[in-house]
Design a protein around this motif. Structure first.
Motif, PDB file in Angstrom:
ATOM      1  N   GLU A   1      53.222  49.385  49.383  1.00  0.00           N
ATOM      2  CA  GLU A   1      53.553  48.156  48.655  1.00  0.00           C
ATOM      3  C   GLU A   1      52.333  47.239  48.570  1.00  0.00           C
ATOM      4  N   ILE A   2      51.582  47.187  49.675  1.00  0.00           N
ATOM      5  CA  ILE A   2      50.341  46.399  49.656  1.00  0.00           C
ATOM      6  C   ILE A   2      49.367  46.998  48.654  1.00  0.00           C
ATOM      7  N   ASP A   3      49.240  48.325  48.678  1.00  0.00           N
ATOM      8  CA  ASP A   3      48.309  48.995  47.764  1.00  0.00           C
ATOM      9  C   ASP A   3      48.714  48.835  46.300  1.00  0.00           C
ATOM     10  N   LYS A   4      50.026  48.780  46.050  1.00  0.00           N
ATOM     11  CA  LYS A   4      50.484  48.558  44.680  1.00  0.00           C
ATOM     12  C   LYS A   4      50.029  47.195  44.169  1.00  0.00           C
ATOM     13  N   VAL A   5      50.116  46.208  45.052  1.00  0.00           N
ATOM     14  CA  VAL A   5      49.656  44.862  44.678  1.00  0.00           C
ATOM     15  C   VAL A   5      48.149  44.876  44.440  1.00  0.00           C
ATOM     16  N   ILE A   6      47.409  45.567  45.314  1.00  0.00           N
ATOM     17  CA  ILE A   6      45.952  45.669  45.159  1.00  0.00           C
ATOM     18  C   ILE A   6      45.596  46.375  43.858  1.00  0.00           C
ATOM     19  N   ASP A   7      46.312  47.473  43.557  1.00  0.00           N
ATOM     20  CA  ASP A   7      46.047  48.216  42.317  1.00  0.00           C
ATOM     21  C   ASP A   7      46.335  47.354  41.090  1.00  0.00           C
ATOM     22  N   ARG A   8      47.435  46.607  41.164  1.00  0.00           N
ATOM     23  CA  ARG A   8      47.795  45.745  40.027  1.00  0.00           C
ATOM     24  C   ARG A   8      46.747  44.660  39.819  1.00  0.00           C
ATOM     25  N   LEU A   9      46.306  44.054  40.911  1.00  0.00           N
ATOM     26  CA  LEU A   9      45.298  43.000  40.814  1.00  0.00           C
ATOM     27  C   LEU A   9      43.970  43.558  40.300  1.00  0.00           C
ATOM     28  N   ASN A  10      43.608  44.747  40.767  1.00  0.00           N
ATOM     29  CA  ASN A  10      42.382  45.394  40.271  1.00  0.00           C
ATOM     30  C   ASN A  10      42.474  45.680  38.775  1.00  0.00           C
ATOM     31  N   ALA A  11      43.659  46.147  38.353  1.00  0.00           N
ATOM     32  CA  ALA A  11      43.861  46.430  36.928  1.00  0.00           C
ATOM     33  C   ALA A  11      43.768  45.153  36.100  1.00  0.00           C
ATOM     34  N   GLU A  12      44.389  44.091  36.617  1.00  0.00           N
ATOM     35  CA  GLU A  12      44.329  42.794  35.927  1.00  0.00           C
ATOM     36  C   GLU A  12      42.885  42.311  35.829  1.00  0.00           C
ATOM     37  N   LEU A  13      42.160  42.464  36.926  1.00  0.00           N
ATOM     38  CA  LEU A  13      40.769  42.006  36.974  1.00  0.00           C
ATOM     39  C   LEU A  13      39.895  42.816  36.018  1.00  0.00           C
ATOM     40  N   ARG A  14      40.141  44.124  35.948  1.00  0.00           N
ATOM     41  CA  ARG A  14      39.358  44.974  35.043  1.00  0.00           C
ATOM     42  C   ARG A  14      39.632  44.658  33.577  1.00  0.00           C
ATOM     43  N   SER A  15      40.851  44.185  33.300  1.00  0.00           N
ATOM     44  CA  SER A  15      41.232  43.930  31.910  1.00  0.00           C
ATOM     45  C   SER A  15      40.670  42.610  31.365  1.00  0.00           C
TER      46      SER A  15
END
Length: 244
Positions: free
Chosen positions: A14-28
């Protein structure tokens, strides 16, 4: 106990999902900002084209005015020469030339009127383009600042989640964490998959009864044969299941 280990991995995921989502948002964000800048460039280009079109029409008007002047000078010059001509044929030829020049002058004057109408319309359009461009520029620059602010927010949230992950990892057994990290590096998406209605929540594959029973025993980590995700029953399902 495997059940507790799985619970920890679920929490870590669940923590990693949040990290992945934030990374995706940041990359976009960079591409979103670039799209905004391209939109602004297009808006400003329309104003530039409008100005260039107006200048071209003004030059065309000047060119036609010069043509009118040339025709007028030619007509005056030829009319002054009429009385000096001695032969009837020369006189008639000069009249024909004067008449032709007058027709050309009239055509040029008509074109000037047409160009003036085009200039008037071009001026109106340019003013409209400039007003729209000013409003668009203010809006787009504000949106770019907002995106840059969002990027900073994502960075802050990401740092917090990464710190949370670092603090959580010592709670997970090394060998289990190693398996989790290995799967996470190999496959995209979830490492663990909940079993919902006897199906893998990641790939929707129907889980055989024998595998379901093994998962319920929570004595070992069982992977989905289709997507390799580690299978587990949600907490509510585990509590509702009879002891085996």
């Amino acid at each position: 106990m495997i059940h507790n280990d799985l619970r920890q991995l679920v929490d870590l995921q669940e923590i990693d999902k949040v990290i992945d989502r934030l990374n995706a948002e940041l990359r976009s964000v960079p591409s979103q900002i670039e799209a905004k800048r391209a939109e602004l460039k297009s808006t400003l280009a329309r104003v530039k084209e409008g100005k260039a079109g107006l200048i071209a029409l003004q030059l065309k008007k000047k060119e036609k005015e010069m043509q009118v002047g040339i025709h007028e000078d030619g007509i005056k010059k030829n009319e002054m020469q009429l009385n000096t001509l001695k032969s009837n044929e020369s006189y008639k030829a000069m009249l024909t030339e004067i008449d032709y020049a007058k027709k050309q002058k009239n055509l040029a004057e008509d074109e000037i009127l047409n160009v003036m109408e085009e200039i008037e319309l071009a001026n109106k359009n340019l003013k409209l383009f400039e007003a729209e461009a000013k409003a668009d520029q203010q809006r787009i620059e504000a949106e770019i600042k907002q995106k840059e602010s969002e990027a900073e927010k994502f960075k802050t949230l990401l740092a917090a989640e990464q710190a949370r992950r670092e603090a959580f990892m010592p709670n997970v057994k090394k060998e289990i964490l190693a398996r989790y990290e290995s799967l996470r590096n190999k496959k995209k998406g979830s490492v663990l998959a909940a079993i919902i209605n006897e199906s893998c929540a990641v790939c929707n594959t129907q889980i055989p009864s024998s595998v379901l029973n093994e998962v319920k025993k929570v004595k070992d980590m069982i992977s989905c044969e289709t997507c390799s995700s580690i299978l587990y029953f949600p907490e509510s399902a585990v509590q509702a299941s009879p002891a085996l």
